[in-house]
Write an enzyme that holds these catalytic residues in place. Structure first.
Site, PDB file in Angstrom:
ATOM      1  N   HIS A 121       0.839  -1.190   0.000  1.00 28.20           N
ATOM      2  CA  HIS A 121       0.000   0.000   0.000  1.00 28.20           C
ATOM      3  C   HIS A 121       0.880   1.249   0.000  1.00 28.20           C
ATOM      4  O   HIS A 121       1.712   1.417   0.901  1.00 28.20           O
ATOM      5  CB  HIS A 121      -0.879   0.034   1.258  1.00 28.20           C
ATOM      6  CG  HIS A 121      -2.004  -0.948   1.248  1.00 28.20           C
ATOM      7  ND1 HIS A 121      -2.349  -1.693   2.365  1.00 28.20           N
ATOM      8  CD2 HIS A 121      -2.887  -1.306   0.286  1.00 28.20           C
ATOM      9  CE1 HIS A 121      -3.390  -2.455   2.078  1.00 28.20           C
ATOM     10  NE2 HIS A 121      -3.736  -2.238   0.821  1.00 28.20           N
TER      11      HIS A 121
ATOM     12  N   SER B 229       3.082   1.706   3.521  1.00 29.29           N
ATOM     13  CA  SER B 229       2.204   1.503   4.672  1.00 29.29           C
ATOM     14  C   SER B 229       2.658   0.300   5.490  1.00 29.29           C
ATOM     15  O   SER B 229       1.945  -0.137   6.396  1.00 29.29           O
ATOM     16  CB  SER B 229       0.759   1.290   4.205  1.00 29.29           C
ATOM     17  OG  SER B 229       0.218   2.464   3.668  1.00 29.29           O
ATOM     18  N   TYR B 230       3.822  -0.255   5.141  1.00 28.50           N
ATOM     19  CA  TYR B 230       4.406  -1.399   5.852  1.00 28.50           C
ATOM     20  C   TYR B 230       3.590  -2.674   5.666  1.00 28.50           C
ATOM     21  O   TYR B 230       3.507  -3.504   6.568  1.00 28.50           O
ATOM     22  CB  TYR B 230       4.572  -1.094   7.348  1.00 28.50           C
ATOM     23  CG  TYR B 230       5.177   0.243   7.653  1.00 28.50           C
ATOM     24  CD1 TYR B 230       6.499   0.526   7.294  1.00 28.50           C
ATOM     25  CD2 TYR B 230       4.451   1.244   8.289  1.00 28.50           C
ATOM     26  CE1 TYR B 230       7.060   1.763   7.575  1.00 28.50           C
ATOM     27  CE2 TYR B 230       5.005   2.483   8.572  1.00 28.50           C
ATOM     28  CZ  TYR B 230       6.318   2.747   8.217  1.00 28.50           C
ATOM     29  OH  TYR B 230       6.874   3.970   8.478  1.00 28.50           O
ATOM     30  N   HIS B 231       3.003  -2.861   4.472  1.00 33.19           N
ATOM     31  CA  HIS B 231       2.139  -4.012   4.223  1.00 33.19           C
ATOM     32  C   HIS B 231       2.603  -4.843   3.025  1.00 33.19           C
ATOM     33  O   HIS B 231       1.783  -5.202   2.175  1.00 33.19           O
ATOM     34  CB  HIS B 231       0.700  -3.546   3.966  1.00 33.19           C
ATOM     35  CG  HIS B 231       0.109  -2.721   5.057  1.00 33.19           C
ATOM     36  ND1 HIS B 231      -0.929  -1.836   4.843  1.00 33.19           N
ATOM     37  CD2 HIS B 231       0.402  -2.652   6.382  1.00 33.19           C
ATOM     38  CE1 HIS B 231      -1.248  -1.249   5.988  1.00 33.19           C
ATOM     39  NE2 HIS B 231      -0.448  -1.723   6.940  1.00 33.19           N
ATOM     40  N   PRO B 232       3.866  -5.214   2.904  1.00 32.36           N
ATOM     41  CA  PRO B 232       4.279  -6.019   1.745  1.00 32.36           C
ATOM     42  C   PRO B 232       3.739  -7.441   1.834  1.00 32.36           C
ATOM     43  O   PRO B 232       3.817  -8.092   2.871  1.00 32.36           O
ATOM     44  CB  PRO B 232       5.806  -5.989   1.814  1.00 32.36           C
ATOM     45  CG  PRO B 232       6.114  -5.797   3.273  1.00 32.36           C
ATOM     46  CD  PRO B 232       5.007  -4.921   3.790  1.00 32.36           C
TER      47      PRO B 232
END
Length: 551
Positions: free
Chosen positions: A306, A483-486
């Site tokens: 994100h 957003s730190y969502h890989p």
């Protein structure tokens, strides 16, 4: 024997284990603990990071100092992002038992039921929302009796942000005025709408997978957590995983697994470990002079994240994190509130509410997230400093919930110490650029509603003069961040799916005794925030392993 968390007993290297789990993050901690509780064999959980009881890993607002250093963080960077002005984006990941659940924003979101239905329709039985619901319920402890489908006795404590301060209420009212109704519980099967954030906290303190799963598991005789060991390679014999090679203090050791090796390194390190072990695209591995154990072209592909962009507003008539970080009076007031009530600004990582919204009438699912932050900053999440504006401010962050752009994680050499090449490929797909523009314009509309406008002095970034598509995208390219969502780099898929890495039971295609269980197996982005889904994946994986062992 129960292992002390702070040391690695020599016996670890001398014995064989039934199960070896590589990575003690959100998924790995839940999987290993649940697997050990089943008493079907010995479980060794290996974590590269060292144990750490640093107080900033428990106090929610401590995200800021944690991310600025490397004490509990592995500091990755993407390659130059073409649609973000050639910037390399900082991607921190947790490097400590508990993984990124120790350093994240703690937002608890199960995900969109419609997106899990999409997974099931991709020939992935058992991954629809109804099938995953028992796992979400089993891992969470949420005490609001008004919620119909929530877990009450799980190990992860979940609480609503409090108090609902005037700025947060103004955001919710502004969203409602624009047709985004306030929902009491966005995790109760009603994904769309606006609501106060739920956080994985207990009594104001972070409740990570360390507290929820690892600490209790250390009392089990068949469980051992080995910290400070870097897994460098999976040992394979005739396409069967038989153990791992680890490094400690410059010395390598082989550890055998009788039943399975389960990789839980996340979207970056899981594909990296598979590739280092000779499992990946054969042509690329050959170019790096690595022996090919098994050709799987999809390893490292399908990377999704994100992209987060914030509209910044100078504020009035409200206290924000800007004053908290820039002056002692606010520190004293909020510190006393936290000590007395365990709530307020210190009990969150700066965000208090969100809205999951549809910006297109022809899309049945929410496609953007708006998130209220009680701070403003001129920095694009600089990895070396934390700078806030000197005046009160709030921001509304925007990101597309279901990105179409795809990137990759690929090793650049056979050196396990070297970081892989990360290409996020943000905004490469035109549909993502269009969704971001719709989200930014919706955020501006929310800010302009009287419920929120009464707290606003002026929009300071991007500023009201920035209005056309090209100008907005150019500005987003200067400040957009992860957003730190890989997710997605070892994605699930059926036997006929040539790009899939694991099947619906998380077994690596073409291999025996090897699974992947973490964010990397997600075929698409299921949620606005991924930690709850990662923990549920770990819990489900423990059941899959146990079921297959009995067959």
């Amino acid at each position: 024997m129960a292992a002390a968390q702070s040391s690695v007993p020599p016996a670890i290297f001398a014995r064989e284990w039934d199960f070896i789990v590589a990575g003690a993050g959100s998924s790995g901690a839940a999987l290993a603990a649940r697997l050990a509780q089943k008493q079907i064999g010995s479980v060794l959980l290996i974590e590269a990071g060292m144990p750490d009881n640093w107080h900033w890993l428990r106090i929610p607002i401590g995200v800021a100092p944690v991310l600025l250093g490397d004490r509990a963080v592995k500091r990755y960077f993407t390659e130059a992002e073409a649609h973000l002005g050639g910037r390399r984006i900082f991607w921190p990941r947790g490097r400590v038992p508990g993984g990124s659940s120790r350093i994240n924003g703690m937002i608890w979101a199960r995900g969109d039921p419609a997106e899990y239905a999409h997974w099931a329709a991709m020939d992935l039985p058992g991954w629809d929302y109804d099938s995953l619901l028992p796992y979400f319920q089993s891992i969470e402890r949420y005490d609001d009796p008004r919620s119909r489908t929530r877990g009450r006795t799980g190990p992860v404590h979940v609480s609503r942000y409090s108090p609902c301060d005037p700025l947060t209420q103004g955001f919710l009212d502004a969203c409602a005025r624009l047709g985004m109704p306030t929902v009491q519980d966005y995790n109760d099967g009603r994904y769309q709408g606006a609501g106060v954030l739920q956080l994985s906290t207990r009594n104001g303190l972070r409740c990570s997978t360390k507290e929820a799963f690892l600490d209790p598991a250390l009392r089990l005789d068949n469980f051992c957590l080995a910290s400070g060991l870097a897994v460098e390679r999976i040992m394979c014999e005739h396409r069967k995983a038989v153990g791992v090679i680890v490094r400690r203090d410059g010395v390598t050791h082989a550890i055998k697994a009788r039943a399975e090796v389960i990789v839980c390194g996340g979207a970056i390190q899981s594909p990296q470990l598979l590739q280092l072990s000779g499992i990946g695209d054969a042509a690329r591995l050959s170019q790096l002079a690595l022996p090919v154990v098994h050709h799987l072209a999809g390893v490292g592909a399908n990377l999704i994240d994100h992209l987060h962009v914030r509209v910044n507003v100078r504020a009035r008539n409200v206290r924000t994190v800007n004053e908290l970080m820039n002056g002692w009076p606010a520190k004293v007031v909020e510190g006393m509130r936290f000590l007395l009530h365990r709530d307020g600004m210190l009990a969150t990582a700066t965000c208090t509410a969100h809205a999951l919204a549809r910006t297109r009438d022809d899309d049945p699912q929410a496609d953007v997230k708006l998130q209220l932050h009680n701070l403003t900053s001129p920095d694009a999440r600089d990895p070396h400093r934390y700078v806030l504006d000197p005046h009160p401010g709030f921001s509304v962050g925007v990101f597309q919930l279901r990105p179409h752009s795809r990137g990759s994680v690929q090793i650049a050499s056979g050196d396990p110490q070297a970081d892989p090449l990360i290409v996020a490929n943000y905004l490469a797909d035109k549909r993502d650029r269009e969704a971001l523009l719709r989200g930014l314009r919706l955020a501006r509309k929310v800010i302009q509603q009287p419920d929120l406008d009464r707290f606003a002095v002026e929009e300071i970034r991007p500023g009201r003069a920035v209005v056309d598509d090209d100008a907005l995208l150019a500005w987003a390219g200067t400040c957009g961040s992860t957003s730190y969502h890989p997710v997605g780099t070892c994605r699930m898929g059926g036997d006929a799916d040539a790009a899939a890495v694991v099947d619906h039971r998380l077994r690596v295609h073409g291999m025996n005794g090897l699974r992947v269980a973490d964010a990397s197996i997600m075929p698409t982005m299921p949620s606005s925030n991924i930690n709850a889904a990662c923990i549920a994946i770990g819990a489900k994986a423990a059941d899959l392993v146990a079921e297959d062992l009995r067959r």
